[in-house]
Design a protein around this motif. Structure first.
Motif, short mmCIF file in Angstrom:
data_model
loop_
_atom_site.label_atom_id
_atom_site.label_comp_id
_atom_site.label_asym_id
_atom_site.label_seq_id
_atom_site.Cartn_x
_atom_site.Cartn_y
_atom_site.Cartn_z
N LEU A 56 0.82 -1.22 0.00
CA LEU A 56 0.00 0.00 0.00
C LEU A 56 0.85 1.27 0.00
O LEU A 56 0.37 2.32 -0.41
N THR A 57 2.07 1.17 0.46
CA THR A 57 2.93 2.36 0.54
C THR A 57 3.99 2.32 -0.55
O THR A 57 3.87 3.00 -1.56
N TYR A 58 4.99 1.49 -0.38
CA TYR A 58 6.06 1.39 -1.37
C TYR A 58 5.51 0.98 -2.74
O TYR A 58 5.87 1.57 -3.76
N GLY A 59 4.68 -0.04 -2.75
CA GLY A 59 4.18 -0.56 -4.02
C GLY A 59 3.38 0.46 -4.81
O GLY A 59 3.61 0.65 -6.01
N LEU A 60 2.44 1.13 -4.14
CA LEU A 60 1.62 2.13 -4.84
C LEU A 60 2.43 3.37 -5.20
O LEU A 60 2.06 4.10 -6.12
N ALA A 61 3.54 3.61 -4.49
CA ALA A 61 4.42 4.73 -4.82
C ALA A 61 5.47 4.32 -5.86
O ALA A 61 6.39 5.09 -6.14
N CYS A 62 5.32 3.13 -6.41
CA CYS A 62 6.23 2.62 -7.46
C CYS A 62 7.68 2.53 -6.98
O CYS A 62 8.61 2.77 -7.74
N LEU A 63 7.85 2.21 -5.70
CA LEU A 63 9.17 2.01 -5.11
C LEU A 63 9.39 0.52 -4.85
O LEU A 63 8.43 -0.23 -4.65
N ASP A 64 10.64 0.10 -4.83
CA ASP A 64 10.95 -1.29 -4.53
C ASP A 64 10.47 -1.62 -3.12
O ASP A 64 10.66 -0.83 -2.19
N LEU A 65 9.89 -2.81 -2.98
CA LEU A 65 9.45 -3.26 -1.67
C LEU A 65 10.63 -3.75 -0.85
O LEU A 65 11.48 -4.49 -1.37
N PRO A 66 10.71 -3.36 0.42
CA PRO A 66 11.77 -3.89 1.29
C PRO A 66 11.58 -5.38 1.59
O PRO A 66 12.54 -6.09 1.83
N ALA A 67 10.33 -5.87 1.59
CA ALA A 67 10.06 -7.27 1.91
C ALA A 67 10.67 -8.18 0.85
O ALA A 67 10.65 -7.86 -0.34
N PRO A 68 11.20 -9.31 1.27
CA PRO A 68 11.72 -10.27 0.30
C PRO A 68 10.62 -10.76 -0.63
O PRO A 68 9.46 -10.92 -0.20
N PRO A 69 10.93 -11.02 -1.88
CA PRO A 69 9.92 -11.51 -2.83
C PRO A 69 9.19 -12.77 -2.34
O PRO A 69 7.99 -12.92 -2.58
N ALA A 70 9.89 -13.64 -1.63
CA ALA A 70 9.23 -14.85 -1.12
C ALA A 70 8.15 -14.51 -0.10
O ALA A 70 7.10 -15.17 -0.06
N ALA A 71 8.38 -13.49 0.71
CA ALA A 71 7.36 -13.08 1.69
C ALA A 71 6.16 -12.48 0.97
O ALA A 71 5.01 -12.77 1.33
N VAL A 72 6.41 -11.67 -0.04
CA VAL A 72 5.30 -11.09 -0.81
C VAL A 72 4.49 -12.22 -1.45
O VAL A 72 3.25 -12.22 -1.40
#
Length: 158
Positions: A56-72
């Motif tokens: 909702l924050t990083y993703g919608l702001a088109c920024l890389d997510l800090p969470a590991p891809p496996a967690a997402v």
């Protein structure tokens, strides 16, 4: 960063700590039980809250997510424990849950979201998020829903 955003992040930090206090006494296997009448377990709800806040924050702001891809992949909307070939690590999920608010606040304070193109998004309940303030406010509601679910799960597995 506005006073309202700081207050919101502090409220999320405190409610997340409180929620973990409520489930930390559970043995690890209890975090993985999906009781009758539920579609997810404690671990999924904790991970889902952490990942959704980032989306909702990083993703919608088109920024890389800090969470590991496996967690997402394990915790995003539309997933469930039945999708897992092996359960995600409880300790890593707890850290993602607790550390995510501090990381988000640090990134907001550092100006990482300044000028970022925020993609408008309409949530399942029909709330349209047009910027970071709306995303932070809606996240409080979302986390409250899942906190209630975790507390209900705790009664069934603990």
């Amino acid at each position: 960063m506005t006073d309202a955003a700081l207050w919101t992040l502090d409220a999320v930090r405190k409610t997340r700590a409180s929620l973990l206090d409520a489930v930390d006494g559970l043995p690890p296997e209890a975090w993985l039980v999906v009781p009758d009448g539920f579609s997810n377990n404690v671990l999924w709800n904790v991970g889902h809250v952490a990942v959704t806040a980032e989306l909702l924050t990083y993703g919608l702001a088109c920024l890389d997510l800090p969470a590991p891809p496996a967690a997402v992949a394990a915790f995003r909307k539309g997933t469930s424990p039945s999708d897992w070939s092996a359960p995600p690590d409880i300790g890593a999920t707890r850290r993602l849950f607790l550390d995510g608010v501090d990381r988000l606040e640090a990134d907001v304070r550092a100006g990482r979201f300044d000028g970022a193109p925020f993609r408008s998004y309409t949530t399942t309940p029909g709330v349209t998020l047009s910027g970071l303030p709306e995303a932070l406010a809606f996240n409080v509601y979302h986390e409250g829903l899942h906190a209630g679910t975790v507390l209900a799960l705790r009664k069934h597995v603990g």
